[in-house]
Design a protein around this motif. Structure first.
Motif, mmCIF file in Angstrom:
data_model
loop_
_atom_site.group_PDB
_atom_site.id
_atom_site.type_symbol
_atom_site.label_atom_id
_atom_site.label_comp_id
_atom_site.label_asym_id
_atom_site.label_seq_id
_atom_site.Cartn_x
_atom_site.Cartn_y
_atom_site.Cartn_z
ATOM 1 N N ARG A 302 91.286 43.765 74.008
ATOM 2 C CA ARG A 302 90.429 44.715 74.725
ATOM 3 C C ARG A 302 91.256 45.857 75.305
ATOM 4 O O ARG A 302 90.868 47.029 75.204
ATOM 5 C CB ARG A 302 89.711 44.010 75.874
ATOM 6 C CG ARG A 302 88.665 43.047 75.390
ATOM 7 C CD ARG A 302 88.083 42.227 76.531
ATOM 8 N NE ARG A 302 86.721 41.844 76.205
ATOM 9 C CZ ARG A 302 85.672 42.657 76.369
ATOM 10 N NH1 ARG A 302 85.827 43.853 76.882
ATOM 11 N NH2 ARG A 302 84.465 42.257 76.040
ATOM 12 N N THR A 318 86.174 48.115 64.397
ATOM 13 C CA THR A 318 85.506 46.838 64.621
ATOM 14 C C THR A 318 86.573 45.816 64.966
ATOM 15 O O THR A 318 87.617 45.763 64.327
ATOM 16 C CB THR A 318 84.767 46.397 63.347
ATOM 17 O OG1 THR A 318 83.879 47.457 62.983
ATOM 18 C CG2 THR A 318 83.979 45.124 63.581
ATOM 19 N N ASP B 7 74.273 48.072 74.630
ATOM 20 C CA ASP B 7 75.563 47.954 75.321
ATOM 21 C C ASP B 7 76.254 46.687 74.846
ATOM 22 O O ASP B 7 75.604 45.661 74.635
ATOM 23 C CB ASP B 7 75.349 47.900 76.844
ATOM 24 C CG ASP B 7 76.625 48.289 77.599
ATOM 25 O OD1 ASP B 7 77.690 47.683 77.317
ATOM 26 O OD2 ASP B 7 76.551 49.197 78.445
ATOM 27 N N ASP B 8 77.562 46.744 74.676
ATOM 28 C CA ASP B 8 78.273 45.549 74.207
ATOM 29 C C ASP B 8 78.501 44.539 75.325
ATOM 30 O O ASP B 8 78.896 43.411 75.075
ATOM 31 C CB ASP B 8 79.602 45.938 73.539
ATOM 32 C CG ASP B 8 80.514 46.697 74.479
ATOM 33 O OD1 ASP B 8 79.995 47.544 75.237
ATOM 34 O OD2 ASP B 8 81.736 46.469 74.448
ATOM 35 N N GLU B 9 78.282 44.963 76.568
ATOM 36 C CA GLU B 9 78.421 44.030 77.689
ATOM 37 C C GLU B 9 77.129 43.235 77.828
ATOM 38 O O GLU B 9 76.064 43.790 78.137
ATOM 39 C CB GLU B 9 78.696 44.799 78.986
ATOM 40 C CG GLU B 9 80.067 45.437 79.034
ATOM 41 C CD GLU B 9 81.101 44.493 79.652
ATOM 42 O OE1 GLU B 9 80.781 43.309 79.913
ATOM 43 O OE2 GLU B 9 82.241 44.969 79.861
ATOM 44 N N HIS B 10 77.216 41.913 77.689
ATOM 45 C CA HIS B 10 76.004 41.086 77.709
ATOM 46 C C HIS B 10 75.313 41.059 79.068
ATOM 47 O O HIS B 10 74.095 40.963 79.145
ATOM 48 C CB HIS B 10 76.344 39.652 77.246
ATOM 49 C CG HIS B 10 76.563 39.591 75.769
ATOM 50 N ND1 HIS B 10 75.840 38.741 74.953
ATOM 51 C CD2 HIS B 10 77.378 40.284 74.949
ATOM 52 C CE1 HIS B 10 76.236 38.914 73.701
ATOM 53 N NE2 HIS B 10 77.178 39.850 73.674
ATOM 54 N N TYR B 35 73.233 44.509 71.412
ATOM 55 C CA TYR B 35 74.635 44.474 71.867
ATOM 56 C C TYR B 35 75.583 45.291 70.995
ATOM 57 O O TYR B 35 76.779 45.287 71.211
ATOM 58 C CB TYR B 35 75.101 43.021 71.992
ATOM 59 C CG TYR B 35 74.243 42.247 72.965
ATOM 60 C CD1 TYR B 35 74.137 42.675 74.295
ATOM 61 C CD2 TYR B 35 73.491 41.146 72.562
ATOM 62 C CE1 TYR B 35 73.315 42.001 75.197
ATOM 63 C CE2 TYR B 35 72.678 40.471 73.460
ATOM 64 C CZ TYR B 35 72.588 40.896 74.787
ATOM 65 O OH TYR B 35 71.787 40.248 75.669
ATOM 66 N N SER B 36 75.018 45.953 69.980
ATOM 67 C CA SER B 36 75.852 46.867 69.189
ATOM 68 C C SER B 36 74.957 47.907 68.529
ATOM 69 O O SER B 36 73.729 47.756 68.495
ATOM 70 C CB SER B 36 76.634 46.085 68.119
ATOM 71 O OG SER B 36 75.740 45.633 67.126
ATOM 72 N N GLU B 39 73.042 46.443 65.619
ATOM 73 C CA GLU B 39 71.905 45.634 66.070
ATOM 74 C C GLU B 39 70.731 46.528 66.461
ATOM 75 O O GLU B 39 69.573 46.258 66.126
ATOM 76 C CB GLU B 39 72.348 44.785 67.266
ATOM 77 C CG GLU B 39 71.662 43.438 67.351
ATOM 78 C CD GLU B 39 72.141 42.655 68.565
ATOM 79 O OE1 GLU B 39 71.306 42.364 69.418
ATOM 80 O OE2 GLU B 39 73.361 42.377 68.649
ATOM 81 N N MET B 60 81.531 51.441 72.199
ATOM 82 C CA MET B 60 81.236 50.090 71.718
ATOM 83 C C MET B 60 82.102 49.837 70.497
ATOM 84 O O MET B 60 82.343 50.740 69.701
ATOM 85 C CB MET B 60 79.759 49.968 71.327
ATOM 86 C CG MET B 60 78.819 49.926 72.516
ATOM 87 S SD MET B 60 77.136 49.687 71.992
ATOM 88 C CE MET B 60 76.825 51.205 71.105
#
Lengths: 455, 124
Positions: A302, A318, B7-10, B35-36, B39, B60
């Motif tokens: 990250r 990715t 958002d990629d943060e759940h 989340y992406s 998606e 993201m």
């Protein structure tokens, strides 16, 4: 008699020979020349005066005896002694004859023949002794020359030796200076190396900072948001309780509880990131401690990603992870392994980004990191852990594959890479952890770096 | 009103659900989460014209928010959904690109929910 001055001159000649030409002491020179002049004077007096020769004769006797006495008495005239032995009988015989003649001339006349025979013997003795003495003198002279020659050779040897010693000490000084210069250079090189390592660390920290800022911002946002929500929910819960609506209050309490858990989770997340950053910039403790390798890999993935994102807004890739949860904690130096993982990931992101910039068609830049526990056959307590960083970038050309772990080798443009990342990584894995760092790469398809650690 | 949040943060899901709990309860707003970018696109492909508003993060992994914005604005013309971009980096370049691609608004993290609610009322 005319004999005494002649003998005196002869004796003086022998005395003269006792000294080398160059170094006759001044007082001896005076004595020599004085005596010679006196002997010649006596000789001339004897030749010129017919009358009263007796006084001259006595003077001659005294002079000669004094001369001989001096010869026996002086250690410097040692070499002339054998010659003196030759002259002594003659001198004494004629001295005695003159004394006897002076006392009783008739006695002398009676025994004249005997005296003459004694005189002749004395002469024969003198001549024989002189011959022997001359031979001796020559032998001595020869010996002296030999000694002189030996001395000369010795002197030359000494001079050469001194010269050599000077040369040797000069060379030694030169070598010492060279050695000191080399030592100086070595310590400078070591300092430079330490500086380079530090700058490499700082460079990789620089790559991290933006990622860290982003990574901390997100959890902090959550902490702030959920705290605010909880404040609202608590006042709502109070209201519900005031209204006697227990069920709603319980629901709200459960929500508050959930939010509280999220606050704790994100707080810890931010905490871990800050700790990781501090660990990265700190110099390695060198101490192996049980570390969750999966968490470490995830964190650096990250950080690396967001670090690059922050620098280059168009960057995108990715990320895939595949972690083996059976690994558990392994004993490693976390800062060092973190540095290696970060380096491999940064390289991977760089590679896919480069390919993306030069590819016109559809290309999905992908970087993945995976961990895997590999049992060692026949050993229950030992195993290996493989950490693999894969990218689908341009790969590494075969001709530079064996150079990438060399210090200062970089393919990045000047000023962008230190060329120390992989060489430091290699050292950390092989020297620091007794592991292996392997690379597999296909040109055009991508690269894979594999860290193998024994646990 | 249906809002798609990307958002990629759940935990963004929980956050929005809590922040907008009154609106959700009253049925004013209905949230869908992706989340992406990928998606989000596949959701939009299935549920055409359902989402009125799309709130997307720019940063993201994989498809970025800007790429998503570009594709949405290309594919969905009538009626075009309102797309608001959210980013942690409030920089001019992202803002400019988003505007060029047709973003209707630009928000920076941390999201000011009071301001967002105001904006939603106007949009509504």
């Amino acid at each position: 008699m005319i004999l005494q001055p002649v003998l005196a001159l002869l004796i003086l000649r022998y005395y003269r020979k006792c000294f080398k030409k160059e170094d006759i002491p001044r007082n001896w020179k005076n004595i020599y020349w004085g005596s010679t002049a006196f002997a010649i004077l006596l000789f001339l007096l004897f030749m010129m005066i017919r009358e009263s020769r007796t006084i001259v004769s006595w003077l001659g006797h005294i002079f000669l005896l004094a001369l001989i006495y001096k010869g026996y008495n002086s250690p410097k005239l040692k070499n002339a002694r054998s010659a003196l032995n030759a002259f002594l009988p003659v001198t004494l015989i004629y001295f005695i004859i003159d004394i006897i003649t002076a006392i009783d001339k008739s006695f002398y006349k009676t025994w004249e023949n005997y005296f003459d025979v004694a005189g002749i013997f004395a002469f024969i003795w003198m001549i024989a002794m002189l011959i022997i003495s001359n031979k001796q003198m020559k032998a001595i002279e020869k010996e002296r020359l030999k000694t002189e020659e030996a001395e000369r050779v010795n002197k030359i040897t000494q001079e050469l030796k001194a010269g050599l010693e000077i040369q040797v000490s000069e060379r030694t000084a030169e070598l010492t200076a060279q050695k000191e210069a080399l030592e100086q250079t070595l310590s400078e090189l070591k300092a430079t190396q330490a500086q380079l390592i530090q700058s490499e660390k700082m460079a990789s920290l620089g790559e991290l900072t933006a990622g860290i800022a982003h990574e901390i911002q997100n959890p902090l946002n959550f902490v702030n948001n959920f705290s605010e929500i909880n404040t609202e929910l608590i006042s709502e819960m109070k209201a519900a309780l005031d209204a006697g609506n227990i069920n709603e209050a319980i629901t709200l309490a459960m929500d508050i509880d959930d939010n509280e858990k999220k606050i704790i989770y994100h707080g810890k997340r931010a905490d871990a990131i800050v700790k990781g950053m501090l660990q990265h910039s700190r110099s390695s403790s060198g101490v192996k401690e049980p570390t969750n390798i999966n968490a470490l890999c995830d964190e650096y993935l990250r950080l690396a990603y967001h670090g690059l994102r922050a620098k280059d807004k168009n960057f995108n890739a990715t990320m895939k992870t595949d972690f083996d949860n059976s690994i558990g904690n392994i004993k490693i130096i976390p800062q060092d392994i973190g540095r290696v993982v970060l380096n491999l990931l940064t390289n991977a992101f760089y590679a896919v980004d480069e390919k993306k910039k030069n590819t016109k068609g559809s290309y999905e830049p992908t970087v993945s990191i995976s961990t895997k526990r590999i049992p060692i056959p026949g050993k229950i307590n030992e195993a290996k852990v493989e950490i693999t960083v894969t990218d689908n970038g341009n790969g590494i050309p075969n001709e530079i594959k064996n150079k990438i772990f060399q210090p200062f080798f970089t393919t990045k443009p000047t000023g962008q890479g230190t060329g120390l990342g992989l060489s430091m990584s290699y050292d950390i894995i092989t020297k620091g952890h007794g592991g292996q760092l392997k690379v597999e790469s296909k040109e055009g398809e991508g690269s894979q770096f594999i860290i193998i650690l024994k646990i | 009103m249906k809002i798609l949040v990307v958002d990629d943060e759940h935990d963004v899901k929980t956050l929005f659900e809590q922040r907008f709990r009154k609106e959700i309860k009253s049925g004013e707003i209905d949230f869908v989460f992706a989340y992406s970018g990928e998606e989000a696109l596949s959701y939009l492909a299935i549920h055409k014209h359902e989402a009125v508003l799309i709130l997307s993060d720019i940063n993201m992994p994989g498809m970025s928010g800007l790429e998503l914005l570009r594709q949405i604005k290309q594919k969905y013309h009538e009626p075009p959904p309102v797309v608001m971009m959210i980013t942690a980096y409030g920089d001019a370049e992202n803002y400019k690109t988003a505007k060029e691609l047709g973003a209707d608004d630009f928000l920076t993290k941390p999201v000011d929910f009071i301001a967002l609610k105001e904006k939603l009322k106007i949009t509504n």
